[in-house]
Design a protein around this motif. Structure first.
Motif, PDB file in Angstrom:
ATOM      1  N   ARG A 112      54.574  63.517  77.097  1.00  0.00           N
ATOM      2  CA  ARG A 112      54.680  63.339  75.661  1.00  0.00           C
ATOM      3  C   ARG A 112      53.379  62.768  75.116  1.00  0.00           C
ATOM      4  N   PRO A 113      52.859  63.327  74.048  1.00  0.00           N
ATOM      5  CA  PRO A 113      51.625  62.784  73.488  1.00  0.00           C
ATOM      6  C   PRO A 113      51.906  61.420  72.865  1.00  0.00           C
ATOM      7  N   ILE A 114      50.888  60.567  72.887  1.00  0.00           N
ATOM      8  CA  ILE A 114      51.040  59.283  72.203  1.00  0.00           C
ATOM      9  C   ILE A 114      51.056  59.571  70.713  1.00  0.00           C
ATOM     10  N   GLY A 115      52.144  59.249  70.047  1.00  0.00           N
ATOM     11  CA  GLY A 115      52.302  59.629  68.652  1.00  0.00           C
ATOM     12  C   GLY A 115      51.302  58.960  67.731  1.00  0.00           C
ATOM     13  N   VAL A 116      51.114  59.580  66.579  1.00  0.00           N
ATOM     14  CA  VAL A 116      50.225  59.028  65.554  1.00  0.00           C
ATOM     15  C   VAL A 116      50.706  57.635  65.173  1.00  0.00           C
ATOM     16  N   ARG A 117      52.056  57.542  65.114  1.00  0.00           N
ATOM     17  CA  ARG A 117      52.696  56.304  64.754  1.00  0.00           C
ATOM     18  C   ARG A 117      52.239  55.146  65.642  1.00  0.00           C
ATOM     19  N   LEU A 118      52.264  55.420  66.963  1.00  0.00           N
ATOM     20  CA  LEU A 118      51.902  54.390  67.923  1.00  0.00           C
ATOM     21  C   LEU A 118      50.422  54.042  67.799  1.00  0.00           C
ATOM     22  N   TRP A 119      49.594  55.085  67.610  1.00  0.00           N
ATOM     23  CA  TRP A 119      48.153  54.870  67.467  1.00  0.00           C
ATOM     24  C   TRP A 119      47.843  53.983  66.269  1.00  0.00           C
ATOM     25  N   LEU A 120      48.396  54.374  65.123  1.00  0.00           N
ATOM     26  CA  LEU A 120      48.057  53.664  63.893  1.00  0.00           C
ATOM     27  C   LEU A 120      48.577  52.237  63.911  1.00  0.00           C
ATOM     28  N   SER A 121      49.864  52.085  64.241  1.00  0.00           N
ATOM     29  CA  SER A 121      50.430  50.733  64.196  1.00  0.00           C
ATOM     30  C   SER A 121      49.813  49.870  65.290  1.00  0.00           C
ATOM     31  N   GLY A 122      49.679  50.442  66.501  1.00  0.00           N
ATOM     32  CA  GLY A 122      49.082  49.693  67.603  1.00  0.00           C
ATOM     33  C   GLY A 122      47.643  49.326  67.272  1.00  0.00           C
ATOM     34  N   GLY A 123      46.912  50.265  66.689  1.00  0.00           N
ATOM     35  CA  GLY A 123      45.511  50.033  66.347  1.00  0.00           C
ATOM     36  C   GLY A 123      45.357  48.884  65.361  1.00  0.00           C
ATOM     37  N   TRP A 124      46.170  48.928  64.316  1.00  0.00           N
ATOM     38  CA  TRP A 124      46.095  47.873  63.302  1.00  0.00           C
ATOM     39  C   TRP A 124      46.420  46.505  63.907  1.00  0.00           C
ATOM     40  N   LEU A 125      47.442  46.477  64.756  1.00  0.00           N
ATOM     41  CA  LEU A 125      47.840  45.185  65.330  1.00  0.00           C
ATOM     42  C   LEU A 125      46.800  44.672  66.319  1.00  0.00           C
ATOM     43  N   GLU A 147      59.389  51.838  67.178  1.00  0.00           N
ATOM     44  CA  GLU A 147      59.789  53.239  67.248  1.00  0.00           C
ATOM     45  C   GLU A 147      58.814  54.034  68.109  1.00  0.00           C
ATOM     46  N   GLY A 148      57.534  53.744  67.894  1.00  0.00           N
ATOM     47  CA  GLY A 148      56.494  54.465  68.626  1.00  0.00           C
ATOM     48  C   GLY A 148      56.590  54.218  70.123  1.00  0.00           C
ATOM     49  N   LEU A 149      56.822  52.973  70.514  1.00  0.00           N
ATOM     50  CA  LEU A 149      56.942  52.630  71.927  1.00  0.00           C
ATOM     51  C   LEU A 149      58.130  53.336  72.550  1.00  0.00           C
ATOM     52  N   LYS A 150      59.212  53.400  71.776  1.00  0.00           N
ATOM     53  CA  LYS A 150      60.425  54.037  72.272  1.00  0.00           C
ATOM     54  C   LYS A 150      60.178  55.529  72.526  1.00  0.00           C
ATOM     55  N   ASP A 151      59.537  56.189  71.545  1.00  0.00           N
ATOM     56  CA  ASP A 151      59.208  57.609  71.714  1.00  0.00           C
ATOM     57  C   ASP A 151      58.375  57.819  72.967  1.00  0.00           C
ATOM     58  N   ARG A 152      57.460  56.892  73.203  1.00  0.00           N
ATOM     59  CA  ARG A 152      56.500  57.100  74.264  1.00  0.00           C
ATOM     60  C   ARG A 152      57.075  56.764  75.629  1.00  0.00           C
ATOM     61  N   PHE A 153      57.787  55.641  75.716  1.00  0.00           N
ATOM     62  CA  PHE A 153      58.102  55.126  77.048  1.00  0.00           C
ATOM     63  C   PHE A 153      59.551  55.263  77.481  1.00  0.00           C
ATOM     64  N   ASP A 154      60.457  55.543  76.560  1.00  0.00           N
ATOM     65  CA  ASP A 154      61.841  55.674  76.987  1.00  0.00           C
ATOM     66  C   ASP A 154      62.008  56.971  77.772  1.00  0.00           C
ATOM     67  N   PRO A 155      62.447  56.882  79.051  1.00  0.00           N
ATOM     68  CA  PRO A 155      62.559  58.103  79.844  1.00  0.00           C
ATOM     69  C   PRO A 155      63.626  59.067  79.323  1.00  0.00           C
ATOM     70  N   VAL A 156      64.580  58.556  78.607  1.00  0.00           N
ATOM     71  CA  VAL A 156      65.643  59.425  78.126  1.00  0.00           C
ATOM     72  C   VAL A 156      65.239  60.009  76.783  1.00  0.00           C
ATOM     73  N   LEU A 157      65.016  61.316  76.782  1.00  0.00           N
ATOM     74  CA  LEU A 157      64.689  61.984  75.519  1.00  0.00           C
ATOM     75  C   LEU A 157      65.944  62.097  74.692  1.00  0.00           C
ATOM     76  N   ARG A 158      65.856  61.650  73.469  1.00  0.00           N
ATOM     77  CA  ARG A 158      67.057  61.744  72.647  1.00  0.00           C
ATOM     78  C   ARG A 158      66.980  62.924  71.710  1.00  0.00           C
TER      79      ARG A 158
END
Ligand SMILES: Nc1ncnc2c1ncn2[C@@H]1O[C@H](COP(=O)(O)OP(=O)(O)OP(=O)(O)O)[C@@H](O)[C@H]1O
Ligand SMILES: [Mg+2]
Lengths: 264, 283
Positions: B10-23, B272-283
């Motif tokens: 799974r690609p690292i989502g934009v969401r994770l990049w932006l929020s992680g980057g800002w923090l 949300e971004g972390l969940k998309d990226r790291f949760d093994p169970v795809l929902r």
């Protein structure tokens, strides 16, 4: 004798009718069952939905505590043993669940799911045993690093079987393990189970509502209805001359595989 | 026997990049504030009062985002304010999470009397209006960083307890819990090795949300002057001061407000971004 079950009663509290104060009324689910499971036998437990098959299975594995009566496993009375006393024995009786989607932890890999119980019981070299178990159920070893949702239904059920046999138990309870599968995977899983029982010298109790499945696997059959045993017989005898009316009803429900063969 | 499902990355989502980057940026600002801040955040200079940001006429070199009415550098104050915001977010968020999630997990998994006691407490707690509760607590505890953190933990643990209890309750009904018992795993071990991994994604989502909430609470409390002493710069304090002079110097209000908004948004998106990226169970 692997199992000796005498006058087994089990009731559960009915939470839906619980009064505001005081205990909930209890519903009787098992009403005095007695039967034996000899060493090496393949026992079929049939009955309609709600007849108490799963409850009986869970009582035999002591996931539920009977209200009265007794369950003896290999000469040891386990009816009212506490969890701590049971723990060391638990390796010896294992279970395969109906729905592998629910019985396999979705957030653990297949390897971890099979290795978990092995580590708990102090088996040496769990990795090698995981590989061996996967070989025995006909799954590639590489599946150890997969998550359950990355498998097909039949493959998941094989993981459930692998987890149970990896512990080298004496007894396995299989509760409706093929009812969620399509016909061809059903046949494959049944073949596999048959083979394993023979190779490992297992004693098996096979719960199903489907007499045709029971017929091909089991040597002896117990017919359950409303928490009571209505008939108990060798497979051939039962199919030749069913005694109870309820058994005949169940038989009428199975499709005849061969039009020339008349059973009833 | 081979299919591509497990090979999907799974690609690292934009969401994770932006929020992680800002923090990450904020975290750096907080840690390195003394070295990167262009000015002393407390230094007043009445001759430099209400300087506009650098792109406007009349701005002063070295005061990138302008100055407030006392001549203090807005950028430097925001950078130093990040320290407090980050400390509150991390410490209060983590403590709230640890306490609330543990109680929720125990209540949902063991049921019976632990559940009855914990659920009763949650119900009583939820009857208090949170803002009033916070102000009351600060009045009792006195102002200061520790008081703010304690107030947040005391008020918000129920959020975790309630959600995690419900989640643990539904997970406990799954057959993999029965299966652990068949394998002979002890109850407590089952809770940690079987249930916890399955409620962890929810815990992480709530944790990041809570960190955002902690930042807001801290800002609100400084806004009403109940937070840290007024001389250490806080975003809430800056917003309160900026509000007074918004017609003469909008930048004193707007920059801390934007920073606060982005931070809270990033925390909520991070979960949300972390969940998309790291949760093994795809929902
Ligand atoms: N936890 C429970 N509390 C109260 N009643 C229960 C509980 N579990 C099962 N029962 C009741 O016990 C009866 C027997 O249930 P059980 O699951 O053993 O049936 P079963 O023979 O396995 O049926 P199926 O073929 O549908 O799986 C049912 O009437 C059911 O409603
Ligand atoms: Mg059942």
């Amino acid at each position: 004798m692997m199992y000796q079950i005498r006058d087994l009663h089990l009731s559960l509290p009915d939470m839906t009718r619980k009064p505001l104060l005081g205990p909930a009324p209890r519903i009787n689910i098992l009403n005095g069952l007695s039967f034996d499971v000899p060493q090496g036998a393949v026992l079929g437990i049939v009955g309609g939905s709600g007849s108490g098959k799963s409850t009986l299975g869970r009582a035999m594995l002591r996931l539920l505590e009977p209200t009265s009566g007794s369950i003896t496993f290999d000469g040891i009375d386990i009816t009212h043993q506490r969890e701590a006393e049971l723990r060391s024995m638990r390796r010896r009786f294992q279970m395969i669940f109906q729905d592998p989607m629910s019985s396999l932890n979705p957030r653990r890999r297949v390897g971890g799911i099979i290795a978990g119980p092995l580590k708990l019981h102090g088996f040496d070299n769990p990795r090698a045993r995981v590989d061996e178990a996967l070989d025995m159920v006909g799954l590639p070893r590489s599946f150890a690093s997969r998550y359950p949702h990355e498998l097909s239904g039949g493959q998941r059920q094989r993981v459930g079987i692998a987890r149970a046999i990896a512990l080298r138990p004496d007894f396995i309870l299989a509760d409706e393990i093929v009812s969620g599968l399509d016909v061809s995977s059903q046949a494959q899983v049944l073949n596999l189970l048959e083979e394993l029982v023979r190779e490992l010298g297992l004693t098996l109790a096979f719960i199903s509502h489907d007499l045709s499945v029971i017929r091909r696997l089991c040597s002896r059959i117990v017919v359950l209805h409303q928490g009571k045993i209505v008939e108990e017989a060798e497979t051939a005898a039962l199919f030749d001359a069913p005694q109870a009316e309820y058994t005949r009803e169940l038989m009428r429900a199975i499709p005849l595989p061969d039009p020339d063969q008349v059973w009833i | 026997m081979r299919d591509a499902r497990s090979e999907l990355t799974r690609p690292i989502g934009v969401r994770l990049w932006l929020s992680g980057g800002w923090l990450m940026l904020l975290a750096c600002a907080a840690i390195f504030a003394p070295w990167i801040a262009p000015q002393d955040p407390l230094a007043q200079d009445l001759f430099l009062g209400r300087m506009p940001p650098f792109w406007e006429n009349g701005s002063e070199a070295g005061f990138w985002l302008g100055t407030d009415s006392l001549g203090r550098d807005v950028l430097s104050r925001i950078l130093y304010g990040a320290r407090l915001a980050m400390i509150v977010a991390l410490v209060a968020g983590t403590l709230t999470c640890l306490i609330g999630a543990s109680l929720g997990l125990i209540a949902g998994f063991y049921r019976g009397w632990p559940d009855r006691i914990i659920s009763r407490f949650v119900d009583i707690w939820m009857a208090f209006p949170p803002v009033l509760f916070a102000i009351l607590l600060i009045a009792v505890l006195g102002t200061g960083l520790t008081s703010i953190i304690i107030a947040i933990v005391i008020i918000d643990w129920t959020r975790f307890a309630r959600v995690i209890r419900a989640e643990a309750l539904s997970q406990s009904a799954m057959d993999y819990v029965a299966s652990a018992q068949v394998a002979g795993r002890a109850r407590f071990g089952t809770m940690l090795t079987e249930i916890l991994p399955n409620v962890l994604p929810t815990i992480v989502a709530l944790l990041t949300l809570e960190m955002g909430i902690a930042v807001i609470v801290e800002a609100i409390l400084s806004f009403v002057n109940l937070s840290i002493s007024t001389d250490s710069p806080t975003w809430g304090g800056m917003i309160a001061e900026g509000r007074i002079s918004v017609h003469q110097a909008w930048w004193v209000l707007v920059f801390p407000l934007i920073t606060l908004f982005l931070t809270v948004l990033s925390f909520s998106q991070l979960g949300e971004g972390l969940k998309d990226r790291f949760d093994p169970v795809l929902r």
